[in-house]
Write an enzyme that holds these catalytic residues in place. Structure first.
Site, short mmCIF file in Angstrom:
data_model
loop_
_atom_site.label_atom_id
_atom_site.label_comp_id
_atom_site.label_asym_id
_atom_site.label_seq_id
_atom_site.Cartn_x
_atom_site.Cartn_y
_atom_site.Cartn_z
CB CYS A 250 -88.56 -42.78 -59.46
SG CYS A 250 -89.78 -42.08 -58.31
CG HIS B 108 -92.14 -41.17 -61.90
ND1 HIS B 108 -91.46 -42.26 -61.39
CD2 HIS B 108 -91.66 -40.98 -63.15
CE1 HIS B 108 -90.61 -42.72 -62.29
NE2 HIS B 108 -90.71 -41.95 -63.37
#
Length: 485
Positions: A50, A420
């Site tokens: 990510c 994230h």
């Protein structure tokens, strides 16, 4: 008959299982078609990638960077072996960014960026996709690798043509005869810097004699700003971080050549003196502002026990960013200041006086003093408007030279050990008007893409901010900076 019915039952069960699996993986086909309308492709998460996906989405929203890659990679299009093209980072990165900005037609809703990791390995960067990585670190890996690629390019067309290329009076025909064929045009891409390249100035002044040391310059690809300590009841802004970055600091016990010289002039001939050590004031400024400005907000802090902690507080930022008062200006003598302003009125910088920057808004100022224009000083509804930016509406905000527009925001959710990355970015411009700037924002988390509002973007806890400069010639043509509705 029983066996036939049994076989059909088995086939039907298998078909139902396949249909259920397809629904779980891709969802209904109609929903997938509707999701692509007005959106951009997502990126497949290859296992903790990510950080890479969010950075690529942010870079793809910077048109100046894509244009630079197009100009830089034009030198490779003459190669006959097309298979070697993708050995270059610039070519691989350009294909990805063009696809993410909808400049290349793709039938896929989700793209695979593993090719970028593969080409980085040829540049001796071993980036594991199964370990926690940082988007800001990857940004510097990309910019430094692009600089290495640029430096590896030949600086002249042929080694034997060095002398010829230095003689402007020699015509192309004479060169062609000497080399038995026409030369390809000499590429100057090795000279060009990527649009994130900027320069910092370091200024040292003696507090005793006020002598100024020569200004030193350092390059930067991103501004890494620490978040100062919060003051109760006052929101933290991007201006606070920028002002803290350029704020002066005292450096003690520094040898001052000017103080030593003054001391030597007052002593008897032949008498030796020691070097005079004084306290200097050091200040950073921005000597050269880039076309694309990447701002990194340092959210890493350390506890008293030495353990890493993440700072979660919100730092306010605006859609438009004015950087004039952070720009280094050569000090001008007061007697010639008025004459210089008349001769170079189009280059004067709001918020500066005699080459010295005035404190931005949010800094400690006397009560009742009118704050300088800066980001956040103007009404929030004025700066957050998605339609126009009327520069003439407020005199303290008028005619900035270094005006930037927000293009993307990278946000990190989680702590220092796991988390994230997601990205807010502008939607690509309409094909009918490719030079326009869309006012539609998107929220992207790997392969998930949805529309977002500007209010949601400005409310996020930014980690990386991507701004692109709006040139002054555009400002002179119109007092309003319009974005596509």
């Amino acid at each position: 008959r029983y066996k036939v019915m049994k076989n059909w039952g088995v086939i039907g069960g298998v078909a139902a299982a396949l249909a259920a699996g397809m629904y779980v993986l891709w969802g209904p086909i109609t929903e997938r078609k509707r999701r692509r309308k007005g959106l951009v492709p997502g990126l497949l998460n290859l296992g903790n990638t990510c950080f890479m996906n969010s950075l690529l989405q942010g870079l793809s929203s910077c048109p100046s960077f894509i244009k630079w890659l197009e100009e830089f990679t034009a030198q490779y299009k003459t190669d006959q072996n097309q298979s070697t093209e993708h050995q270059y980072l610039s070519v691989t990165l350009l294909h990805l960014l063009r696809a993410l900005s909808c400049q290349e037609v793709t039938e896929d809703d989700v793209l695979d960026a593993s090719c970028l990791l593969e080409v980085l390995r040829t540049y001796r960067w071993q980036i594991s996709s199964f370990e926690e990585q940082d988007a800001h670190e990857l940004f510097h890996v990309l910019t430094s690798s692009l600089e290495d690629e640029r430096d590896r390019q030949p600086r002249v067309t042929h080694l034997f043509d060095v002398h010829s290329l230095e003689q402007p009076e020699i015509t192309q025909k004479q060169i062609s005869c000497r080399t038995r064929g026409s030369l390809p045009p000499v590429s100057n891409h090795w000279k060009s810097q990527h649009p994130f390249h900027g320069r910092l100035t370091s200024n040292m002044v003696c507090k005793h004699c006020e002598h100024q040391s020569p200004v030193r310059y350092d390059t930067f690809d991103s501004l890494s700003l620490s978040i100062p300590a919060a003051v109760w009841g006052r929101p933290m802004t991007l201006d606070h971080c920028l002002h803290h970055f350029i704020s002066s600091e005292s450096v003690k016990d520094v040898v001052c050549d000017n103080c030593t010289k003054i001391q030597a002039e007052g002593t008897l001939n032949g008498q030796s003196i020691e070097n005079q050590r004084t306290t200097f004031v050091k200040q950073l400024k921005l000597g050269k502002l880039p076309q694309c400005l990447c701002i990194h907000l340092q959210r890493l802090s350390w506890s008293n026990q030495g353990t890493p902690l993440k700072r979660h507080e919100h730092v306010q930022f605006n859609e438009f960013l004015i950087m004039d008062i952070y720009k280094y200006r050569i000090p001008v003598h007061k007697s010639s200041q008025n004459e210089l302003n008349q001769r170079h009125s189009e280059e004067t910088t709001p918020g500066t006086k005699d080459g010295i920057a005035i404190k931005p808004s949010g800094a400690e100022q006397p009560s009742g003093a009118k704050p300088v224009f800066m980001n956040g000083a103007c009404p929030s509804s004025f700066l957050m408007s998605s339609g126009t930016f009327p520069l003439a509406a407020f005199p303290e905000c008028s005619s900035p030279v270094y005006l930037y527009r927000l293009m993307a925001v990278v946000v990190h959710h989680g702590d220092m050990h796991s988390g994230h990355f997601v990205t807010y970015r502008r939607s690509p411009p309409s094909p009918k008007n490719p030079l326009s700037v869309s006012s539609q924002w998107l929220w992207i988390s790997d392969d998930t893409v949805r529309k977002a509002s500007l209010q949601e973007v400005l409310s996020s806890s930014a980690y990386l901010l991507f701004y692109e400069r709006i040139h002054s010639r555009v400002q002179h043509q119109s007092l309003e900076l319009r974005v596509e509705e």
